[in-house]
Write a protein that holds these residues in place. Structure first.
Motif, mmCIF file in Angstrom:
data_model
loop_
_atom_site.group_PDB
_atom_site.id
_atom_site.type_symbol
_atom_site.label_atom_id
_atom_site.label_comp_id
_atom_site.label_asym_id
_atom_site.label_seq_id
_atom_site.Cartn_x
_atom_site.Cartn_y
_atom_site.Cartn_z
ATOM 1 N N ARG A 128 27.984 15.071 6.146
ATOM 2 C CA ARG A 128 28.239 14.239 4.524
ATOM 3 C C ARG A 128 28.612 15.392 3.887
ATOM 4 N NH1 ARG A 128 28.227 8.501 3.921
ATOM 5 N NH2 ARG A 128 29.044 9.344 1.930
ATOM 6 N N TRP B 25 23.913 13.618 8.878
ATOM 7 C CA TRP B 25 23.778 14.568 7.336
ATOM 8 C C TRP B 25 24.353 15.767 7.615
ATOM 9 C CZ3 TRP B 25 22.288 17.879 3.995
ATOM 10 C CH2 TRP B 25 22.018 17.775 2.534
ATOM 11 N N MET C 295 25.175 14.015 -3.834
ATOM 12 C CA MET C 295 25.344 12.813 -3.038
ATOM 13 C C MET C 295 23.837 12.080 -2.700
ATOM 14 S SD MET C 295 26.740 13.991 1.151
ATOM 15 C CE MET C 295 24.223 14.061 2.400
ATOM 16 N N ALA C 296 24.789 10.058 -2.725
ATOM 17 C CA ALA C 296 23.764 9.213 -2.726
ATOM 18 C C ALA C 296 23.223 8.515 -0.885
ATOM 19 C CB ALA C 296 24.778 8.435 -3.373
ATOM 20 N N GLN C 297 24.037 8.953 0.006
ATOM 21 C CA GLN C 297 24.633 8.555 1.142
ATOM 22 C C GLN C 297 24.669 9.447 2.127
ATOM 23 O OE1 GLN C 297 22.696 5.918 1.609
ATOM 24 N NE2 GLN C 297 22.100 5.001 -0.361
ATOM 25 N N PRO C 298 24.021 9.236 3.375
ATOM 26 C CA PRO C 298 23.083 9.204 4.096
ATOM 27 C C PRO C 298 21.779 9.289 3.314
ATOM 28 C CG PRO C 298 23.518 10.213 5.613
ATOM 29 C CD PRO C 298 24.920 10.218 4.124
ATOM 30 N N GLU C 299 20.639 8.566 3.303
ATOM 31 C CA GLU C 299 19.497 8.846 1.951
ATOM 32 C C GLU C 299 18.136 10.210 3.656
ATOM 33 O OE1 GLU C 299 18.827 6.909 -1.402
ATOM 34 O OE2 GLU C 299 18.771 5.357 0.580
ATOM 35 N N TRP D 297 30.315 17.242 0.649
ATOM 36 C CA TRP D 297 30.798 17.081 -0.793
ATOM 37 C C TRP D 297 30.664 17.887 -0.875
ATOM 38 C CZ3 TRP D 297 29.265 12.896 -3.445
ATOM 39 C CH2 TRP D 297 29.173 13.095 -4.582
ATOM 40 N N ARG E 20 16.283 12.502 -8.072
ATOM 41 C CA ARG E 20 17.590 12.116 -7.951
ATOM 42 C C ARG E 20 17.189 11.757 -9.629
ATOM 43 N NH1 ARG E 20 20.316 11.342 -3.595
ATOM 44 N NH2 ARG E 20 19.459 11.878 -1.831
ATOM 45 N N GLN F 279 12.081 11.690 -3.764
ATOM 46 C CA GLN F 279 13.676 11.994 -4.083
ATOM 47 C C GLN F 279 13.755 11.232 -4.836
ATOM 48 O OE1 GLN F 279 15.984 12.086 -0.420
ATOM 49 N NE2 GLN F 279 13.826 12.314 1.043
ATOM 50 N N GLN F 280 13.661 9.916 -5.086
ATOM 51 C CA GLN F 280 14.023 8.933 -6.714
ATOM 52 C C GLN F 280 13.939 9.251 -7.479
ATOM 53 O OE1 GLN F 280 15.910 6.296 -5.585
ATOM 54 N NE2 GLN F 280 16.220 7.214 -7.825
#
Length: 183
Positions: free
Chosen positions: A173, A170, A139-143, A177, A128, A124-125
C-alpha cells in the motif's frame, strides 16, 4: 521503471532501537525500484527561530535529504504518549523558516513499534496531526501499531514470519501511495 528514493526518519536515537530495526527490516519488503535512506537527526541543534537565517550544516543536510526524496517514511517510538523530542525537533527544523517547508507535498507513511500493548498509537496520532498541518499527504490505512514481542524479527534482523504478511501488505500500500503521489 521509475526509481523512488524514500527518506526514512527514525524517531529514536537509541543504538539498539526497535524502530531503527523496523525501518531497516521493512525496507527489505519494498520492490527493487525503491531505495530507503535513514536520515540523520541526532546531530541537529535544538530548534531556535533566531537561527532561521543561518541554519546549521546538519539542518541544511536534513532539508536536502528531504528535497531529494520522492517520499517519506516515519518510524517512530512513543515517549510519554507522544512523539519523541528528537523527531519534533527535526520536523521543526525542516519546516522553517516560514515559507520554506521542506516537508510540504511529500507523501508519507507512518509506522512504529513499542513494547507497550498499544504500540505507538498515540505517538502516531500526534505525528499525523503535525504532518497534516505541514501539508504532508500521509497514508491513512492500514495503520501499523506494533507491540514488540519475540519473533517480530528473525535472528538475521528481518521481519519474522508471524508479521511478514501484514507488513508486506502495508509496504504494498505504501508503494502504491508513493507512486500515485509522484505520477
Amino acid at each position: 521503471m521509475a526509481q523512488y528514493k524514500i527518506a526514512v526518519i527514525v524517531g529514536s536515537l537509541r543504538r539498539d532501537s526497535f524502530n531503527r530495526k523496523l525501518a531497516t527490516a521493512i525496507a527489505e519488503l519494498a520492490p527493487p525500484n525503491f531505495s530507503f535512506h535513514q536520515v540523520e537527526i541526532g546531530d541537529l541543534p535544538l530548534y531556535n527561530q533566531d537561527d532561521d537565517g543561518d541554519q546549521a550544516p546538519s539542518v541544511k543536510r536534513l532539508k536536502a535529504d528531504i528535497a531529494g526524496s520522492q517520499g517519506l517514511l516515519f518510524v517512530t517510538a512513543e515517549y510519554n504518549r507522544s512523539i519523541p523530542g528528537v523527531l519534533k525537533n527535526a520536523i521543526d527544523h525542516a519546516s522553517r523558516p516560514y515559507g520554506q517547508n521542506a516537508w510540504a507535498g511529500k507523501p508519507a507513511g507512518v509506522i512504529g513499534a513499542s513494547i507497550g500493548s498499544i504500540g505507538t498509537a498515540l505517538s502516531q496520532q500526534h505525528l499525523r496531526n503535525v504532518l497534516a498541518y505541514l501539508d504532508v499527504p500521509t497514508m491513512a490505512q492500514p495503520e501499523v501499531f506494533i507491540q514488540v514481542k519475540d519473533g517480530l524479527f528473525d535472528d538475521a534482523g528481518h521481519i519474522g514470519e508471524g508479521s511478514r504478511a501484514f507488513l508486506q501488505a502495508w509496504m504494498d500500500r505504501f508503494v502504491d501511495w508513493i507512486v500515485r503521489h509522484n505520477g
